[in-house]
Design a protein around this motif. Sequence first.
Motif, PDB file in Angstrom:
ATOM      1  N   PRO A 255     -33.748 -19.549  52.140  1.00 44.77           N
ATOM      2  CA  PRO A 255     -34.386 -18.482  52.926  1.00 44.77           C
ATOM      3  C   PRO A 255     -35.260 -17.561  52.079  1.00 44.77           C
ATOM      4  N   ALA A 256     -34.880 -17.363  50.810  1.00 47.51           N
ATOM      5  CA  ALA A 256     -35.689 -16.517  49.925  1.00 47.51           C
ATOM      6  C   ALA A 256     -37.031 -17.160  49.641  1.00 47.51           C
ATOM      7  N   ILE A 257     -37.080 -18.477  49.622  1.00 48.37           N
ATOM      8  CA  ILE A 257     -38.352 -19.172  49.399  1.00 48.37           C
ATOM      9  C   ILE A 257     -39.330 -18.826  50.522  1.00 48.37           C
ATOM     10  N   ILE A 258     -38.859 -18.817  51.746  1.00 52.60           N
ATOM     11  CA  ILE A 258     -39.720 -18.433  52.868  1.00 52.60           C
ATOM     12  C   ILE A 258     -40.259 -17.023  52.662  1.00 52.60           C
ATOM     13  N   ARG A 259     -39.380 -16.083  52.343  1.00 49.99           N
ATOM     14  CA  ARG A 259     -39.789 -14.680  52.210  1.00 49.99           C
ATOM     15  C   ARG A 259     -40.787 -14.489  51.070  1.00 49.99           C
ATOM     16  N   ILE A 260     -40.544 -15.147  49.940  1.00 49.02           N
ATOM     17  CA  ILE A 260     -41.410 -14.968  48.768  1.00 49.02           C
ATOM     18  C   ILE A 260     -42.806 -15.523  49.039  1.00 49.02           C
ATOM     19  N   PHE A 261     -42.877 -16.723  49.615  1.00 47.51           N
ATOM     20  CA  PHE A 261     -44.194 -17.298  49.901  1.00 47.51           C
ATOM     21  C   PHE A 261     -44.887 -16.544  51.026  1.00 47.51           C
ATOM     22  N   ARG A 262     -44.137 -16.107  52.020  1.00 48.30           N
ATOM     23  CA  ARG A 262     -44.769 -15.340  53.101  1.00 48.30           C
ATOM     24  C   ARG A 262     -45.367 -14.056  52.547  1.00 48.30           C
ATOM     25  N   SER A 263     -44.642 -13.381  51.691  1.00 46.92           N
ATOM     26  CA  SER A 263     -45.130 -12.134  51.122  1.00 46.92           C
ATOM     27  C   SER A 263     -46.401 -12.366  50.310  1.00 46.92           C
ATOM     28  N   LEU A 264     -46.387 -13.391  49.465  1.00 44.81           N
ATOM     29  CA  LEU A 264     -47.566 -13.681  48.641  1.00 44.81           C
ATOM     30  C   LEU A 264     -48.784 -13.939  49.512  1.00 44.81           C
ATOM     31  N   PHE A 265     -48.638 -14.823  50.501  1.00 43.21           N
ATOM     32  CA  PHE A 265     -49.795 -15.208  51.296  1.00 43.21           C
ATOM     33  C   PHE A 265     -50.227 -14.101  52.255  1.00 43.21           C
ATOM     34  N   PHE A 266     -49.286 -13.244  52.667  1.00 42.27           N
ATOM     35  CA  PHE A 266     -49.655 -12.123  53.519  1.00 42.27           C
ATOM     36  C   PHE A 266     -50.430 -11.065  52.732  1.00 42.27           C
ATOM     37  N   LYS A 267     -49.992 -10.762  51.523  1.00 42.50           N
ATOM     38  CA  LYS A 267     -50.633  -9.707  50.739  1.00 42.50           C
ATOM     39  C   LYS A 267     -52.081 -10.040  50.412  1.00 42.50           C
ATOM     40  N   ARG A 268     -52.399 -11.330  50.297  1.00 44.05           N
ATOM     41  CA  ARG A 268     -53.775 -11.759  50.003  1.00 44.05           C
ATOM     42  C   ARG A 268     -54.399 -12.428  51.228  1.00 44.05           C
ATOM     43  N   LYS A 269     -54.000 -12.005  52.398  1.00 40.52           N
ATOM     44  CA  LYS A 269     -54.344 -12.725  53.627  1.00 40.52           C
ATOM     45  C   LYS A 269     -55.834 -12.867  53.878  1.00 40.52           C
ATOM     46  N   ASP A 270     -56.638 -11.967  53.296  1.00 39.06           N
ATOM     47  CA  ASP A 270     -58.082 -12.018  53.534  1.00 39.06           C
ATOM     48  C   ASP A 270     -58.856 -12.579  52.341  1.00 39.06           C
ATOM     49  N   ARG A 271     -58.138 -13.134  51.342  1.00 41.68           N
ATOM     50  CA  ARG A 271     -58.823 -13.530  50.106  1.00 41.68           C
ATOM     51  C   ARG A 271     -58.525 -14.955  49.649  1.00 41.68           C
ATOM     52  N   TRP A 272     -57.901 -15.761  50.478  1.00 40.65           N
ATOM     53  CA  TRP A 272     -57.584 -17.117  50.051  1.00 40.65           C
ATOM     54  C   TRP A 272     -58.780 -18.041  50.250  1.00 40.65           C
ATOM     55  N   PRO A 273     -58.987 -18.982  49.325  1.00 39.62           N
ATOM     56  CA  PRO A 273     -60.010 -20.007  49.559  1.00 39.62           C
ATOM     57  C   PRO A 273     -59.543 -20.961  50.651  1.00 39.62           C
ATOM     58  N   GLU A 274     -60.445 -21.785  51.129  1.00 36.55           N
ATOM     59  CA  GLU A 274     -60.101 -22.660  52.251  1.00 36.55           C
ATOM     60  C   GLU A 274     -59.281 -23.870  51.817  1.00 36.55           C
TER      61      GLU A 274
END
Length: 467
Positions: free
Chosen positions: A62-81
Motif C-alpha cells: 500500500p505504501a508503494i501506491i501512496r509514494i508513486f501517487r504523491s510523486l506523480f501528483f506533485k509534478r502533475k503538470d510537468r511530466w513528458p508524454e
Amino acid sequence: MTRKEMRIEQVFGFDEEVLVVRSFEQGAEPEGQSMFRAEKGEVWWFSSTELWLGLGKAPKLPAIIRIFRSLFFKRKDRWPEQIRLDARGKSPEWIEHAIIGIMLGGYNLQLYKTEPKPFSEFFKNGLLQILTEEGISIEDNIAAAQKIALVQIRIMDLMNAPGNYKTPTLLGEWAKKSAEENGYQVTVFDKQKLEELGMHALLAVSKGSTEPPVMIVSEYVPASYTKTVALVGKGVTFDTGGISVKPSANMHLMKSDMGGAAAVLGMVELAAQLQLPVRIIGIIPSTENAVDGAAMKPGDVIGSYSGKTIEVIDTDAEGRLILADGLSYAVRNFQPDILVDLATLTGSVIQTLGYEAAGLFTPNDELAMDLSASGEVTGERVWRLPVWDEYKEEISSDIADVKNYHGKPLAGAIVAAKFLEAFTDEHPAWAHLDIAGMAFGDSEFAPGRAGTAYGIRLLTHYLSALS
C-alpha cells in the motif's frame, strides 16, 4: 464522458531519450551517492533524464501506491508524454501497485472548473513503459492495475460531485450505464415500486425532499461460482440532518454521505471487469435527507420492509433507517452466504478510530479475521468493535419494536451497528463497515477534503480470496 488514459506496456531495454524513474529502498540505494538516502518519498534528479525515488525502509505494497501517487501528483503538470519505470527486480504485485499509484497521481479534482489548471498530457495520451527482465510476464498485472485505478477514479468523481449532480435518480442512471458497459444486471426501483414493496423506512427518510428515492439492485453472476455475497451501501446523496438539522458549518461536505453506495457501485463494476468468480449482489437504498413540511419528525413511528416498527428519535440518524430496508431486502430475496454493508454512518467511529481505519462490526469471528487481513494487505484498514447483546437495550423503544438512536454521548457507532443487526434476520455472516472517517477527507491531494474510493481495494482483495 469517456476518459482518455495513458497507454502502458512492458519493455526490456533502455532508451536514453526517455525519462526513466528508478526507485530504491533504504539500504539498497546506489553506492557513492551520499546525498540520496532513499527516504520515503525522497526525489533525486540523477540526470536530466533519470529521476530517483526513495521508498523508505521495507515499504509494504500500500505504501508503494501512496509514494508513486504523491510523486506523480506533485509534478502533475510537468511530466513528458513518455516515461519509463525501471521495475527490474520487482515483483509483479509491486509493479501493479506502482501503476495504480501513478494513475491515481493523475486524478483531476477540477470537475466543474471553467478554467482548470493544466495537467500533463501524460495522464491522457501518454505512454508508460515498464522495464523488466526478459521472461517475466506482467500483462495481467498491468490490466488489473488499470481497471482498479480507473474504477477508483470513477468513484472519486462520484464522491466529489455535489448533491445536485448526483441525485438518487442520477445514481440509478450511473448504475444502469455501468451494467450495460460491463455485462451485469441492474434494476432500479422507483418511488412507486418502493411503495408497492413496503420500503417504509426508505420512503420515510425521503419525505422531506422533492427528489424521489430509489433502490438500486445490481447483480453480477460469473460463469461459475460457489459463494453469493450481498453488498449493501448507504446512498444518502445529501444529508441536512432532516428536522434534527445539522449545523451549517461543513454541511456542504454532506455530499459525501453516499460513500457506502459509491463503494458498492464501484465494486460490482470492478468485479465484472475482473471476472471474479463470486456472485455479487449490490443493494443501494438512495435518497436525500432534506427538510420541508412533509419531512419525518422526531418521535414519529415508521414501518420497514422487514415488518418491524421504528421509533425515530433523531432524523439525522437516517442512514441506518434506509440500510434497514436494504439489508432486509438483500437477505430475504437473495439468501446470500455473506452480507456486508458499508456506510458513512457515524461521527462516533471517527472519535474512536480517527482517520486510520473503518469500524468493523460483526459477530462472526471468521468474517472479522478475513476482512481485517484484507485491510492490512491493501492498506484500507478496519478495526473490530463489539456488537455484544448488552448493547441491545440501547435501541429498545417503549412504543415500537426498536428506536433509531439512544440519545447518549457514548458508544454511538456500536449502537448504530446493533440497530442494523436487527434487520439482518440473524444472518450468520453479516458485517457492518462504518467508513465515515475513511471515505472522504483531507490529504495532500485535496486539502479541502475529497473522496478516497475507500473500500474498493479492500473488497477486491477479500472477494478474490473467496474464490
